[in-house]
Scaffold this motif. Structure first.
Motif, short mmCIF file in Angstrom:
data_model
loop_
_atom_site.label_atom_id
_atom_site.label_comp_id
_atom_site.label_asym_id
_atom_site.label_seq_id
_atom_site.Cartn_x
_atom_site.Cartn_y
_atom_site.Cartn_z
N GLN A 1 8.75 6.86 9.64
CA GLN A 1 7.40 7.06 9.16
C GLN A 1 7.15 6.27 7.88
OE1 GLN A 1 5.23 8.80 10.95
NE2 GLN A 1 3.53 8.45 9.54
N HIS B 1 5.62 -4.13 13.31
CA HIS B 1 6.15 -2.93 13.96
C HIS B 1 7.29 -3.28 14.92
CE1 HIS B 1 3.89 0.47 12.52
NE2 HIS B 1 2.73 -0.12 12.75
N SER C 1 6.76 2.72 8.70
CA SER C 1 5.44 2.49 9.27
C SER C 1 4.38 2.35 8.16
CB SER C 1 5.07 3.64 10.21
OG SER C 1 3.79 3.46 10.76
#
Length: 211
Positions: free
Chosen positions: A186, A95, A189
């Motif tokens: 998103q 991340h 992710s």
């Protein structure tokens, strides 16, 4: 009867020094706005392709740092660490790499927000200055005819138009590209979570084989 042209170039030539300076600034802001929009769209498109390739098992240079971060985190063993804790640690490392990638992709997007918020006020300054020029012309000639006030009003309205020409695409570009980046973040992710699970599964399998 002589007619006045309302083309952007003619309005610029008819404006005073301050009006020309305002219009020149807004013109540069408008050009810069489109450059930023095009760069952002190209960057978003490239990262979309990179993420799509990575999710299908390939490797793209844009997301390689993210995958490398996951590999390094998975190769690190911590005594007493559970599988769930290891997955979280790997995902966090990826991340952080993903945030760096998104920051690079974002590029000059914040500058679009600056242009969209500042350009109307710069145009408003030109508008106010043009109206002041009109009143000055009235006072100097002691004549309130339209011929006296028209040049200043035209200059004022031209500055407003230049300001809107810079602010409108900047606002639309900022909002649209921001939404695209949010969706891309998103998706990135999801890639991180998928790779974290894959890496921890491989690590667990290797541990079993060694045992």
């Amino acid at each position: 009867m002589e007619t006045l042209s309302i083309s952007p170039l003619s309005l610029f030539e008819q404006a005073g020094p301050v009006g020309k300076a305002v219009m020149a600034i807004l013109l540069l802001a408008s050009v810069w706005c489109w450059v930023l929009i095009i760069e952002a769209l190209v960057s978003v498109s490239r990262l979309k392709k990179a993420v799509r390739l990575a999710r299908s098992g390939g490797i793209h240079p844009l997301v390689a740092p993210l995958l490398d971060a996951g590999q390094k985190a998975a190769a690190t063993t911590i005594p007493g660490e559970s599988v769930g804790e290891a997955r979280i640690r790997i995902a966090e490392a990826m991340h952080r790499a993903a945030q760096t990638i998104m920051k690079k992709t974002e590029g000059g997007l914040p500058n679009l927000a600056v242009i969209s918020s500042v350009a109307p006020f710069v145009g408003l300054f030109g508008t106010v200055w043009g109206i002041m020029t009109s009143f000055t012309g009235i006072a100097a000639s002691k004549d309130t005819s339209l011929a006296v006030v028209a040049p200043g009003i035209a200059e004022a309205l031209a500055a407003t138009a230049y300001g809107l020409a810079a602010a409108i695409p900047a606002t639309l570009g900022y909002n649209r590209i921001g939404a695209m980046l949010a969706g891309l973040g998103q998706t990135l992710s999801h890639l991180v979570e998928e790779r974290a699970v894959m890496l921890i599964s491989r690590s667990s399998q290797k541990s079993k084989e060694v045992a």
